[in-house]
Design an enzyme around this catalytic site. Sequence first.
Site, PDB file in Angstrom:
ATOM      1  N   TYR A 222       4.828  -7.920  12.862  1.00  0.00           N
ATOM      2  CA  TYR A 222       4.508  -7.985  11.432  1.00  0.00           C
ATOM      3  C   TYR A 222       5.691  -8.603  10.708  1.00  0.00           C
ATOM      4  CZ  TYR A 222       3.448  -6.597   6.643  1.00  0.00           C
ATOM      5  OH  TYR A 222       3.194  -6.607   5.284  1.00  0.00           O
TER       6      TYR A 222
ATOM      7  N   ASP B 230      13.552 -12.530  12.104  1.00  0.00           N
ATOM      8  CA  ASP B 230      13.150 -11.596  11.063  1.00  0.00           C
ATOM      9  C   ASP B 230      13.933 -10.300  11.305  1.00  0.00           C
ATOM     10  OD1 ASP B 230      12.024  -9.630   9.537  1.00  0.00           O
ATOM     11  OD2 ASP B 230       9.947 -10.170   9.960  1.00  0.00           O
TER      12      ASP B 230
ATOM     13  N   LYS C 152      14.681  -4.840   2.927  1.00  0.00           N
ATOM     14  CA  LYS C 152      14.750  -3.379   3.122  1.00  0.00           C
ATOM     15  C   LYS C 152      16.148  -2.806   2.865  1.00  0.00           C
ATOM     16  CE  LYS C 152      10.624  -3.038   5.995  1.00  0.00           C
ATOM     17  NZ  LYS C 152       9.575  -2.131   5.674  1.00  0.00           N
TER      18      LYS C 152
HETATM   19  C1  LIG Z   1       9.849  -6.889  10.367  1.00  0.00           C
HETATM   20  C2  LIG Z   1       9.300  -6.979   8.978  1.00  0.00           C
HETATM   21  N1  LIG Z   1       9.301  -8.161   8.345  1.00  0.00           N
HETATM   22  C3  LIG Z   1       8.830  -8.299   7.085  1.00  0.00           C
HETATM   23  C4  LIG Z   1       8.306  -7.218   6.418  1.00  0.00           C
HETATM   24  C5  LIG Z   1       7.786  -7.379   5.025  1.00  0.00           C
HETATM   25  O1  LIG Z   1       8.634  -6.763   4.134  1.00  0.00           O
HETATM   26  P1  LIG Z   1       8.119  -6.316   2.684  1.00  0.00           P
HETATM   27  O2  LIG Z   1       7.217  -5.159   2.885  1.00  0.00           O
HETATM   28  O3  LIG Z   1       9.378  -5.997   1.952  1.00  0.00           O
HETATM   29  O4  LIG Z   1       7.403  -7.493   2.113  1.00  0.00           O
HETATM   30  C6  LIG Z   1       8.286  -5.969   7.040  1.00  0.00           C
HETATM   31  C7  LIG Z   1       7.739  -4.789   6.337  1.00  0.00           C
HETATM   32  O5  LIG Z   1       7.538  -3.744   6.871  1.00  0.00           O
HETATM   33  C8  LIG Z   1       8.794  -5.844   8.351  1.00  0.00           C
HETATM   34  O6  LIG Z   1       8.772  -4.666   8.999  1.00  0.00           O
END
Ligand SMILES: Cc1ncc(COP(=O)(O)O)c(C=O)c1O
Length: 459
Positions: A167, A269, A297
Amino acid sequence: MAVDTRATGLHTSRLDELIAAQERIFLDRQPRSAELLRRARRTLAGGVTSSWQIARPQAVWLSHGAGSKVYDVDGTEYVDLHGGYGVMAVGHAHPAVVAAVSARVARGTHFAQPTEDAVAVSEELARRFGLPLWRFANSGTEATMDAVHLMRAITGRPRIIKVEGAYHGHHDSLQVSVYPPAEETGPASRPASVPASSGIPDEIVGLTTVVPFNDLEVLERVLDEQSGEVAGMIVEPIMMNAGIIPPVDGYLEGVRELTRGHQVLLAYDEVKTGVTVAAGGVTELSGVQPDVLCLAKAIGGGVSTAAIGGSAEVMEHITSGRYDQVGTFNGNPLAMAAARAALTEVLTPDAYVHFATLRELLAAGCQRVIERAGLAAHVVAVGAKGCVTFSPHPVRDYRDFLGIDDRLSHCHWLFQHNGGVFLPPWGKSEQWLLSVQHTEQDAQRFLANFGAFADAVSS
Ligand SMILES: Cc1ncc(COP(=O)(O)O)c(C=O)c1O
């Protein structure tokens, strides 16, 4: 017909009974949450502010947090290992963050012009991650969206490679094969690209090629077959939305070599792993440098922010204006003040020593319980993150993860919740996050609940 669960040998109907009993306890303890949910459903779609706040049997409504604890609207205290989905490594209301944010509030919270804190934060990120240039955004979704745009802008190619089951946020290009159902995944050597929700056009889904995690052979074949079409690959270097799936030895190095060899850009990511698994994330742990890095985060210390970093060549496309990296709230002063305090005053080298101490305590304690109760499970933990995976074998990719019975994770979540520990509600997908304010007593509460759960499911 009732069947045995893979992980415990426990009769299915007994597990369902345990879950039902724990859900009743859960509901009995939270009448005020139920009332708020009833009221919220009239004006908030589904009664929550994001669909992933929905929990079974009911969303938990919180009133406040302090230190390592959060409190629900019925006044119950929880050790918070949910951490707002992996954000609160600083813990709640940390004095350094409170002071920085309070000072900023009193001097104005938004100008859409840069403030000095933004420079300090970019300097700290450059130091931690070894990439020289940075920009800010507001969420992980925006960071990975910028990474995808940037990789396409630089190469002039449309295709993106992502890992099955990963994700990366909710924008179109990466809303592909996030949690695809087993019957739609296609052959393991050639995973299908499956839209992760309605509203994603087939044309976009078709531009995202999906590969299994920890498999360099498939990646190499895809890069050969799609030579000249692929802009870049995005990978979460330790997968953290399928429990925790670490890379096998040599995987990240292999990805780096293959992408470079095919003139394809590599984006990490590190939205979840970022400053939580180590000061400089998996980039530091692995020593493998991506071309583009996405953070969000925990970097904001509890205020919404995100960052993308890159090599000088990559970021030149932003500097020169060939790619417009924009956003009204990018580098918002409040977020930058919180991020500066979090990164330079709270998540110091001592914080990572503290994470390691508590992580060892949790991991060793869980392992003892697993052995005592004969659970077919194991612990995966790195930095401030960890989880119990209800499988006797290491999980290597999304298809291994699909085979795990999620009811055990849900039952565990309920035992923890009813025992005063708040974990993320999405069963086998999520993991704990420690904060600098957690204590040994907090870890012991988790272990006591885990022991009670293990006894219940193994009796
Ligand atoms: C690995 C990863 N990338 C991107 C995101 C997206 O982040 P946001 O919820 O701040 O848009 C998340 C959200 O849980 C994530 O776990």
